[in-house]
Scaffold this active site. Sequence first.
Site, PDB file in Angstrom:
ATOM      1  N   SER A  72     -11.818 -47.310  32.562  1.00  0.00           N
ATOM      2  CA  SER A  72     -10.566 -46.832  31.963  1.00  0.00           C
ATOM      3  C   SER A  72     -10.887 -46.376  30.542  1.00  0.00           C
ATOM      4  O   SER A  72     -10.444 -46.948  29.562  1.00  0.00           O
ATOM      5  CB  SER A  72      -9.517 -47.945  31.956  1.00  0.00           C
ATOM      6  OG  SER A  72      -9.954 -49.056  31.191  1.00  0.00           O
ATOM      7  N   ARG A  75     -17.590 -53.842  28.633  1.00  0.00           N
ATOM      8  CA  ARG A  75     -17.008 -52.756  29.412  1.00  0.00           C
ATOM      9  C   ARG A  75     -16.890 -53.238  30.853  1.00  0.00           C
ATOM     10  O   ARG A  75     -17.535 -54.218  31.241  1.00  0.00           O
ATOM     11  CB  ARG A  75     -17.890 -51.491  29.379  1.00  0.00           C
ATOM     12  CG  ARG A  75     -18.150 -50.900  28.014  1.00  0.00           C
ATOM     13  CD  ARG A  75     -16.906 -50.584  27.213  1.00  0.00           C
ATOM     14  NE  ARG A  75     -15.884 -49.796  27.851  1.00  0.00           N
ATOM     15  CZ  ARG A  75     -15.477 -48.598  27.448  1.00  0.00           C
ATOM     16  NH1 ARG A  75     -16.048 -48.025  26.411  1.00  0.00           N
ATOM     17  NH2 ARG A  75     -14.485 -47.959  28.055  1.00  0.00           N
ATOM     18  N   SER A  76     -16.108 -52.515  31.654  1.00  0.00           N
ATOM     19  CA  SER A  76     -15.972 -52.965  33.046  1.00  0.00           C
ATOM     20  C   SER A  76     -17.288 -52.798  33.808  1.00  0.00           C
ATOM     21  O   SER A  76     -17.571 -53.543  34.740  1.00  0.00           O
ATOM     22  CB  SER A  76     -14.823 -52.243  33.735  1.00  0.00           C
ATOM     23  OG  SER A  76     -14.935 -50.853  33.557  1.00  0.00           O
ATOM     24  N   GLN A 106      -3.967 -53.744  34.069  1.00  0.00           N
ATOM     25  CA  GLN A 106      -5.391 -53.909  34.370  1.00  0.00           C
ATOM     26  C   GLN A 106      -5.924 -55.342  34.217  1.00  0.00           C
ATOM     27  O   GLN A 106      -6.749 -55.784  35.006  1.00  0.00           O
ATOM     28  CB  GLN A 106      -6.160 -52.964  33.447  1.00  0.00           C
ATOM     29  CG  GLN A 106      -7.641 -52.926  33.605  1.00  0.00           C
ATOM     30  CD  GLN A 106      -8.263 -51.881  32.675  1.00  0.00           C
ATOM     31  OE1 GLN A 106      -8.205 -50.695  32.944  1.00  0.00           O
ATOM     32  NE2 GLN A 106      -8.844 -52.330  31.577  1.00  0.00           N
ATOM     33  N   ASP A 144      -4.081 -56.852  29.038  1.00  0.00           N
ATOM     34  CA  ASP A 144      -4.488 -55.477  28.737  1.00  0.00           C
ATOM     35  C   ASP A 144      -3.960 -54.595  29.860  1.00  0.00           C
ATOM     36  O   ASP A 144      -4.629 -54.414  30.877  1.00  0.00           O
ATOM     37  CB  ASP A 144      -6.010 -55.332  28.630  1.00  0.00           C
ATOM     38  CG  ASP A 144      -6.414 -53.872  28.401  1.00  0.00           C
ATOM     39  OD1 ASP A 144      -5.510 -53.035  28.153  1.00  0.00           O
ATOM     40  OD2 ASP A 144      -7.621 -53.557  28.460  1.00  0.00           O
TER      41      ASP A 144
HETATM   42  O1  2PG Z   1      -9.961 -51.408  29.005  1.00  0.00           O
HETATM   43  C1  2PG Z   1     -10.815 -52.212  28.645  1.00  0.00           C
HETATM   44  O2  2PG Z   1     -10.576 -52.928  27.691  1.00  0.00           O
HETATM   45  C2  2PG Z   1     -12.190 -52.258  29.276  1.00  0.00           C
HETATM   46  C3  2PG Z   1     -12.856 -53.588  29.305  1.00  0.00           C
HETATM   47  O3  2PG Z   1     -12.100 -54.620  29.839  1.00  0.00           O
HETATM   48  O4  2PG Z   1     -12.245 -51.600  30.495  1.00  0.00           O
HETATM   49  P1  2PG Z   1     -13.220 -50.308  30.634  1.00  0.00           P
HETATM   50  O5  2PG Z   1     -14.571 -50.730  30.256  1.00  0.00           O
HETATM   51  O6  2PG Z   1     -13.084 -49.881  32.068  1.00  0.00           O
HETATM   52  O7  2PG Z   1     -12.689 -49.254  29.690  1.00  0.00           O
HETATM   53 MG    MG Z   2      -8.647 -52.039  27.202  1.00  0.00          MG
END
Ligand code: 2PG
Ligand code: MG
Length: 428
Positions: free
Chosen positions: A46, A369-370, A166, A245
């Site tokens: 995201s 990060r995810s 999320q 979040d």
């Molecule tokens: O939105 C967020 O804060 C992150 C981490 O939890 O997700 P992503 O790394 O997919 O941006």
């Molecule tokens: Mg976030």
Amino acid sequence: MARNDNEITQVVARMVLDSRGNPTVEAEVALAGGARGRAIVPSGASTGKFEAVELRDGGPDFGGKGVTKAIANVNGTIANAVIGYDARQQRLLDRAMIALDDTPDKSRLGANAMLAVSLATARAAANAARLPLTAYLGGVDATLLPIPMMNVINGGVHASNNLDMQEFMLVPHGAVSFRESLQWGVQTYAALKAELQAKSLSTTVGDEGGFAPNLHSHQEALELLVGAIEKAGFRPGIDISIALDPASTEFFIDGRYVLKGEDRTLTQEEMVDYYAQLVDAFPIVSIEDPMAEEDWAGWRLFTERLGGRIQVIGDDIFVTNPRLLERGFKESVANSILIKLNQIGTLTETLETMELARSRAYTTVISHRSGETEDTFIADFAVATGAGQIKTGAPARSDRVAKYNQLLRIEAMLGEGARFNDWVKRAT
Ligand SMILES: O=C(O)[C@@H](CO)OP(=O)(O)O
Ligand SMILES: [Mg+2]
């Protein structure tokens, strides 16, 4: 002339995999004295629109997700430029890479290429100094362990269930140490699993290790969490609170917030009301990205309404970028910033953004990060910067647990000298 043991003599990059099975960049830096440092960059799903560019090939390699170009940039252009630099001169090295890239969004060399070298250099310098990374980066003041924000229910683009928001996180702020807070989180995670099983709900997990059940509403997810906190023997709001979040940019469509799971479409005002009701009903202490990254008006509304009661974290809206954070100050948006090294692309710039946040009393939350790996840089970084909070997923999946384990090591190493954050206690 005497040899400088800290001089960079070699920089190499290679492709390794992240926790989603996508390729990512690992860089290794060697110094004249024999010390070496290695770092792997993570990858988001995201992602914010204004993040520094993660260079991907777009060809047939790994379904268009290859990092061949980023790796070639490290092995060629970047290596040529930084060999000979003193690894302790982090700022000079990062500035040199920024000048070489010469774009506002790091799209030429790639933020993934640059960050891998930036972090590997810091590690090499720490190793050369025979210091743990935490101490090298943070000095004698690096003693504050962060409160973990443990993401135990996953939705949005991190899972294939029907939850629009999320992340639903546990914040075990009542504990006296990091170790204890982690233990409380683990016990609650186990209680949540038992609760889901008792209700015949799925216990499969999402990208960050949290459960990803199909539920009727966000309210139901929050009720499950409060139930799990109690079942595990803790007091909601006193021992363990909740952080969210929603990553709301992902469900902001044509100026409206579209909650598919609940079959509702909300205006900005209605979305703020929706959050206010949740904050009234549940022990929520922090919300990240409640409004979409380009909905500054919605953000102002939200901050005005709830900024005095809870921590309001900007992730996609600030993308660890000082210019966007400055705009946040000017427009009274948020009171906290999420810190992701790969959103901005160098260690130096990340530290600058954190310093700026502090100058206006915005709290800082270090984040994974995810798409993650076994690299634990952010654990050391959280302690080194005294950030006080870290968001690094559920206590399951090795990519997340690796960070928690590193924090356990750091706390043990500091012994009696370790401190544990108490921001919630101070705020209430
Ligand atoms: O939105 C967020 O804060 C992150 C981490 O939890 O997700 P992503 O790394 O997919 O941006
Ligand atoms: Mg976030």
